[in-house]
Enzyme design. Structure first.
Site, mmCIF file in Angstrom:
data_model
loop_
_atom_site.group_PDB
_atom_site.id
_atom_site.type_symbol
_atom_site.label_atom_id
_atom_site.label_comp_id
_atom_site.label_asym_id
_atom_site.label_seq_id
_atom_site.Cartn_x
_atom_site.Cartn_y
_atom_site.Cartn_z
ATOM 1 N N ASP A 175 2.885 -19.361 19.561
ATOM 2 C CA ASP A 175 3.858 -18.747 18.659
ATOM 3 C C ASP A 175 4.978 -19.722 18.288
ATOM 4 O O ASP A 175 5.478 -19.700 17.176
ATOM 5 C CB ASP A 175 4.445 -17.499 19.337
ATOM 6 C CG ASP A 175 5.292 -16.672 18.378
ATOM 7 O OD1 ASP A 175 4.931 -16.607 17.198
ATOM 8 O OD2 ASP A 175 6.303 -16.096 18.818
ATOM 9 N N LYS B 72 16.513 -25.142 8.082
ATOM 10 C CA LYS B 72 17.854 -25.063 8.657
ATOM 11 C C LYS B 72 18.624 -26.356 8.421
ATOM 12 O O LYS B 72 18.085 -27.444 8.538
ATOM 13 C CB LYS B 72 17.755 -24.792 10.159
ATOM 14 C CG LYS B 72 17.370 -23.372 10.469
ATOM 15 C CD LYS B 72 17.463 -23.115 11.965
ATOM 16 C CE LYS B 72 17.041 -21.704 12.289
ATOM 17 N NZ LYS B 72 17.991 -20.708 11.784
ATOM 18 N N ARG C 123 0.843 -1.187 0.000
ATOM 19 C CA ARG C 123 0.000 0.000 0.000
ATOM 20 C C ARG C 123 0.883 1.244 0.000
ATOM 21 O O ARG C 123 0.724 2.105 0.827
ATOM 22 C CB ARG C 123 -0.841 -0.042 1.262
ATOM 23 C CG ARG C 123 -2.231 0.502 1.094
ATOM 24 C CD ARG C 123 -3.002 0.266 2.347
ATOM 25 N NE ARG C 123 -2.286 0.720 3.536
ATOM 26 C CZ ARG C 123 -2.689 0.470 4.777
ATOM 27 N NH1 ARG C 123 -3.756 -0.225 4.988
ATOM 28 N NH2 ARG C 123 -2.006 0.919 5.805
ATOM 29 N N GLU D 77 14.678 -17.465 23.720
ATOM 30 C CA GLU D 77 15.074 -16.213 23.096
ATOM 31 C C GLU D 77 15.480 -15.249 24.192
ATOM 32 O O GLU D 77 14.895 -15.262 25.278
ATOM 33 C CB GLU D 77 13.901 -15.621 22.304
ATOM 34 C CG GLU D 77 13.557 -16.409 21.063
ATOM 35 C CD GLU D 77 12.311 -15.873 20.397
ATOM 36 O OE1 GLU D 77 12.439 -15.161 19.410
ATOM 37 O OE2 GLU D 77 11.213 -16.159 20.901
ATOM 38 N N ASP E 118 7.865 -22.838 7.460
ATOM 39 C CA ASP E 118 8.325 -22.864 8.840
ATOM 40 C C ASP E 118 9.842 -22.828 8.689
ATOM 41 O O ASP E 118 10.461 -23.832 8.360
ATOM 42 C CB ASP E 118 7.870 -24.158 9.519
ATOM 43 C CG ASP E 118 8.279 -24.203 10.974
ATOM 44 O OD1 ASP E 118 9.256 -23.497 11.333
ATOM 45 O OD2 ASP E 118 7.658 -24.928 11.758
ATOM 46 N N HIS E 119 10.430 -21.636 8.881
ATOM 47 C CA HIS E 119 11.825 -21.476 8.465
ATOM 48 C C HIS E 119 12.760 -22.401 9.225
ATOM 49 O O HIS E 119 13.859 -22.680 8.785
ATOM 50 C CB HIS E 119 12.278 -20.024 8.614
ATOM 51 C CG HIS E 119 12.375 -19.565 10.017
ATOM 52 N ND1 HIS E 119 11.325 -18.998 10.681
ATOM 53 C CD2 HIS E 119 13.397 -19.611 10.898
ATOM 54 C CE1 HIS E 119 11.704 -18.713 11.914
ATOM 55 N NE2 HIS E 119 12.952 -19.062 12.069
ATOM 56 N N LYS F 269 3.797 -18.680 9.055
ATOM 57 C CA LYS F 269 3.078 -18.864 10.304
ATOM 58 C C LYS F 269 2.653 -17.475 10.802
ATOM 59 O O LYS F 269 3.294 -16.493 10.433
ATOM 60 C CB LYS F 269 3.969 -19.578 11.316
ATOM 61 C CG LYS F 269 5.128 -18.704 11.792
ATOM 62 C CD LYS F 269 5.664 -19.126 13.135
ATOM 63 C CE LYS F 269 6.415 -17.948 13.705
ATOM 64 N NZ LYS F 269 6.864 -18.031 15.027
ATOM 65 N N LYS G 229 10.490 -15.955 26.035
ATOM 66 C CA LYS G 229 11.166 -14.699 25.704
ATOM 67 C C LYS G 229 11.967 -14.263 26.929
ATOM 68 O O LYS G 229 11.623 -14.620 28.048
ATOM 69 C CB LYS G 229 10.123 -13.621 25.404
ATOM 70 C CG LYS G 229 9.229 -13.958 24.239
ATOM 71 C CD LYS G 229 9.763 -13.328 22.997
ATOM 72 C CE LYS G 229 8.868 -13.617 21.812
ATOM 73 N NZ LYS G 229 9.594 -13.504 20.554
ATOM 74 N N HIS H 50 7.266 -24.756 15.551
ATOM 75 C CA HIS H 50 8.676 -25.168 15.559
ATOM 76 C C HIS H 50 8.922 -26.372 16.468
ATOM 77 O O HIS H 50 9.525 -27.359 16.070
ATOM 78 C CB HIS H 50 9.582 -24.032 16.054
ATOM 79 C CG HIS H 50 9.437 -22.766 15.274
ATOM 80 N ND1 HIS H 50 9.202 -22.761 13.934
ATOM 81 C CD2 HIS H 50 9.487 -21.468 15.644
ATOM 82 C CE1 HIS H 50 9.123 -21.515 13.505
ATOM 83 N NE2 HIS H 50 9.292 -20.713 14.526
#
Lengths: 308, 523
Positions: free
Chosen positions: B272, B219, B78, B253, B214-215, B185, B375, B277
């Protein structure tokens, strides 16, 4: 860390390696292969630089064998460089003086990583029969580079007569991007190819191999044209539908034309030695396709055999 | 073809390449898989993911010579941009984030195929323009009608975009050409919403044309799990309840939620991360050996094991959740979750989740699988730790083996990809004393600057049409079936425990393991 050892033996060098590893506090070795570089005083700097860079992808123990034949007494000097400045893995620079220079295998054998593959690389002049060279006999894979020799084309003929499975030549490695592009261009069903032409600078062993590969795969006559280079400057495949046309004048960007599509540019840069070496180390088994193509080199003078 | 050959060549003729090409030879393994003529359309190019991951990955692919000549990249957003404005954005993103060195010739090749279409997702006119753009590319760049649509937009826009693609005829290419859709995702936020999403996408695209990214699955180390398990003889025999005591899968993380408050609140750590994962990692670690490494056979095994997986009966005892509060992390004072911008003061969103799962198969019955994510934990790490039983009999006296723990095999996914084996060894000295030591393998590729990024692999697989690394909707739905009862329970029972930022989660999580006599590994 650098350790200089003069008038030494393999077992002292081994001790120095072990010692350095213990001192750095990481006794585990991540190296996946031993790379033996056979070179001379002029060539070892560039070769080692390329090998260290390739060892980022393939952690290795690098043994550089520099022969210094002469009438002086036999002596072994070594320079041990361990992880840190040089990148992962270990580097040992070996200088073989006098009569010892005829027996490099005796120095190298005790320094090979246990149970890991061995690759020998001759960045410059290579023996006639690499697989039966004392160092070549230890290796799974033997890398030569015809293009770096005095007369590359006749060198190719020598490669052919001395070929054993596991031999490979960087002039073949240099072709991978070209071959990839050509194979991609023929992935989609098209009219059969009726003729081909490879244009390159004079004395290009890569161009010879490419012409032979195309000739044998496509079953057509391949013309050779000589240009100012650099390297290979163009490949043309003719067919009834128009054919494939790739031109690379500057050694960096190629223009490609295939039937049914407009002309497009595609990056096709000439690759540095480190990338060529990294590609070589990715596969350690015999490259059958190279062997077949090399077998088509005509033994007398190395020029393209008629109708090949 | 042996299993290991299949594993490394990824099955036969990927991407349906012509098998009659005289220049191709299975023995010629130097030639990489290069995508055929095609283009990629990215919706939502202004997002972080596009700039930091997608654009650099596309450049890196081009730099490695894996994109076809004439590859086209179309941005849709946009913004009031022209083609060159978008090209500039891509240029900057590539310069800043690409993994491989910037080369002018590669950029030139790529930039010639860059286009931009400005518009809203609901705007029919904009999609007409997109169709024209694609047709134009087919003509000028030779993309031959092959295009992938990458939906890098929040899921609430999916229905709009997918409907417009259908209505403007973009979802179906000309004959012999393919159209594929790529979605990121989250794949819904519970079973019902995942099914709804599947219905919307499935109405327009055939299941084989839908690629869910799903990155993690792109890997190298995740794929190495398969190599480790099925290409070796020394691990599989002990890969069962007879030898394995329990398994811990961790994805920690160190960052907070950053600018993702709008997305994160109400979703939480379990939805999440665990749903996708961690359950994928569980499936790869726990599944039976697939009969081949075809996408279909792999998926079958993953699905089987996911269907056999569920949370413990008493959810309050087999799960733990937490929310970080202000604390010192790595030498920095960081705010708590409720203090983050855009988070309501009474939020009960979990920023830490740990669950104990059971897998009801002969291989795994009775072995607890502990999954945790959070997190603001101690450090950034993802790993799978398979912890073995103690030796049934020790011919040593108790004080000789006091320091001996359980053997463990740890697969480190990130950072520092590799594998660690922990076992007992004699301490040097005259007395017999056994203590834990570790043996380490750093994944060879990991120290190379040229190790491909997950997105490169996945984008290339989309363009080649090679699906093994993409979860299908059946797997997504199976994962939600595992997680839904837990989320329902949490919603109606109290609120998360707290943990100071920079620590390894709430006490309740440690207690959960302690009930079984286990402790969390400090990764």
């Amino acid at each position: 860390m650098n350790i200089d050892l003069t008038d030494t033996t393999s077992s002292k060098i081994f001790g120095a390696l072990l010692d350095a590893r213990r001192r750095s506090g990481s006794p585990a070795m991540g190296a996946v292969l031993t790379l033996v570089i056979v070179t001379d005083e002029q060539g070892h700097y560039d070769a080692l630089k390329a090998a260290t860079s390739a060892s980022r992808e393939h952690p290795s123990r690098i043994l550089v064998v520099v022969a210094r034949p002469g009438r002086g007494a036999s002596r072994l000097d070594a320079e041990v460089r361990t992880s840190g400045e040089t990148g992962p893995g270990e580097v040992v620079l070996l200088r073989l003086h006098g009569e010892l220079s005829d027996h490099p295998d005796s120095v190298v054998l005790p320094l090979l990583l246990p149970d890991a593959p061995v690759v020998v690389w001759w960045p410059g002049t290579a023996p006639e029969d690499p697989a039966h060279h004392p160092l070549g006999m230890m290796a799974q894979r033997r890398i030569t580079d015809s293009a770096s020799c005095q007369s590359p084309i006749s060198e190719l003929a020598k490669r052919r007569s001395g070929y054993s499975g596991g031999d490979t030549d960087l002039s073949w490695t240099r072709l991978t991007p070209w071959r990839t592009l050509l194979a991609g261009a023929l992935d989609h069903p098209a009219a059969p190819i009726t003729g081909a032409k490879v244009a390159a600078e004079a004395e290009s062993p890569s161009a010879e191999l490419l012409a032979l590969w195309l000739g044998s795969r496509l079953g057509v006559e391949v013309e050779r044209a000589t240009t100012d280079g650099p390297g290979i400057t163009g490949v043309h495949l003719w067919s009834d539908g128009g054919g494939v046309d790739i031109e690379r004048g500057d050694g960096r960007v190629a223009q490609i034309k295939v039937p049914g599509s407009p002309e497009r540019s595609v990056a096709l840069p000439r690759r540095p030695l480190s990338e060529l070496l990294a590609e070589e180390l990715r596969r350690l088994d015999a490259d059958d396709v190279y062997g077949e193509v090399l077998g088509l080199v005509s033994p007398a003078d190395g020029s393209v055999g008629a109708g090949a | 073809m042996t299993a290991s050959e299949a594993l490394f060549t990824n099955g036969a003729s990927p991407g349906g390449l012509s098998s009659t090409n005289p220049l191709r030879d299975v023995r010629d393994r130097r030639l990489p898989r290069v995508a055929g003529p095609c283009g990629l359309v990215i919706f939502g190019v202004t997002g972080d993911l596009s700039r930091k991951k997608l654009m650099p990955a596309i450049y890196d692919l081009a730099n490695r010579g894996l994109l076809p000549p004439g590859f086209a990249l179309v941005g849709f957003a946009r913004r009031d941009w022209e083609d060159q404005d978008f090209a500039q954005v891509v240029h900057d993103a590539v310069k800043q984030h690409a993994r491989t060195p910037f080369r002018d010739e590669v950029w030139k090749q790529l930039s010639e195929g860059i286009r931009f279409v400005s518009g809203e997702f609901g705007d029919k006119q904009a999609f007409e323009t997109l169709r024209e753009t694609i047709r134009d590319l087919d003509e000028k760049r030779g993309t031959q009608g092959n295009h992938a649509f990458y939906l890098s937009v929040p899921p609430k826009f999916f229905p709009d975009v997918v409907r417009q693609l259908k209505e403007t005829g973009l979802a179906d290419g000309p004959e012999h050409a393919w159209r594929r859709v790529v979605i990121e995702k989250p794949f819904g936020h519970d079973l019902a919403s995942a099914q709804e999403l599947q219905r919307i996408v499935g109405e327009v695209f055939d299941p084989s044309s839908v690629f869910r990214i799903d990155h993690y699955l792109g890997k190298e180390t995740v794929q190495n799990i398969l190599a480790l398990r099925f290409a070796n003889e020394m691990f599989e025999p002990i890969w069962n309840r007879g030898y394995v005591d329990h398994v811990q899968i961790t994805m920690a993380e160190d960052v907070g939620i950053g600018g993702r408050a709008g997305y994160y609140d109400g979703i939480g750590a379990a939805r999440d991360v665990i749903q996708n994962h961690l359950l994928q990692l569980l499936a790869l670690t726990a599944m039976e050996e697939p009969v081949s490494f075809d996408a279909r056979d792999l998926r079958l095994e993953k699905l089987k094991v996911l269907n056999a997986t569920h949370a413990g009966k008493d959810i309050s005892r087999s799960t733990a959740r937490g929310q970080y509060v202000r604390g010192w992390q790595g030498g920095e004072l960081v705010p708590g979750y409720l203090e983050e911008e855009g988070i309501p003061a009474d939020s009960i969103t979990d920023t830490y989740a740990a669950v104990q799962l059971e897998i009801e198969t002969r291989r795994w019955a009775g072995v607890p699988w502990y999954l945790r994510t959070g997190k603001r934990l101690g450090r950034r790490v993802t790993e799978i730790a398979v912890v073995f039983h103690r030796a049934p009999h020790l011919p040593f006296s108790r004080n000789q083996v006091e320091e001996l723990g359980q053997n463990a095999l740890v697969m480190r996914i990130q950072p520092d990809e590799g594998m660690t084996v922990r076992f007992g060894s004699k301490v040097p000295g005259t007395s017999m004393e056994v203590r834990d030591v570790t043996m380490d393998f750093a994944y060879g590729e990991s120290f190379t600057e040229s190790s491909p990024e997950a997105y490169e692999r996945l984008i290339l697989d989309v363009l080649l049409g090679d699906p093994p690394l993409f979860p299908r909707h059946e797997e997504v739905e199976a994962s939600w079936r595992i997680l839904d009862p837990i989320e329902e329970h949490w919603e109606s029972h109290g609120k998360p425990d707290t943990y100071p930022a920079g620590t390894w989660g709430p006490r309740s999580s440690d207690e959960m393991l302690a009930r079984n006599g286990h402790v969390w590994r400090r990764p």
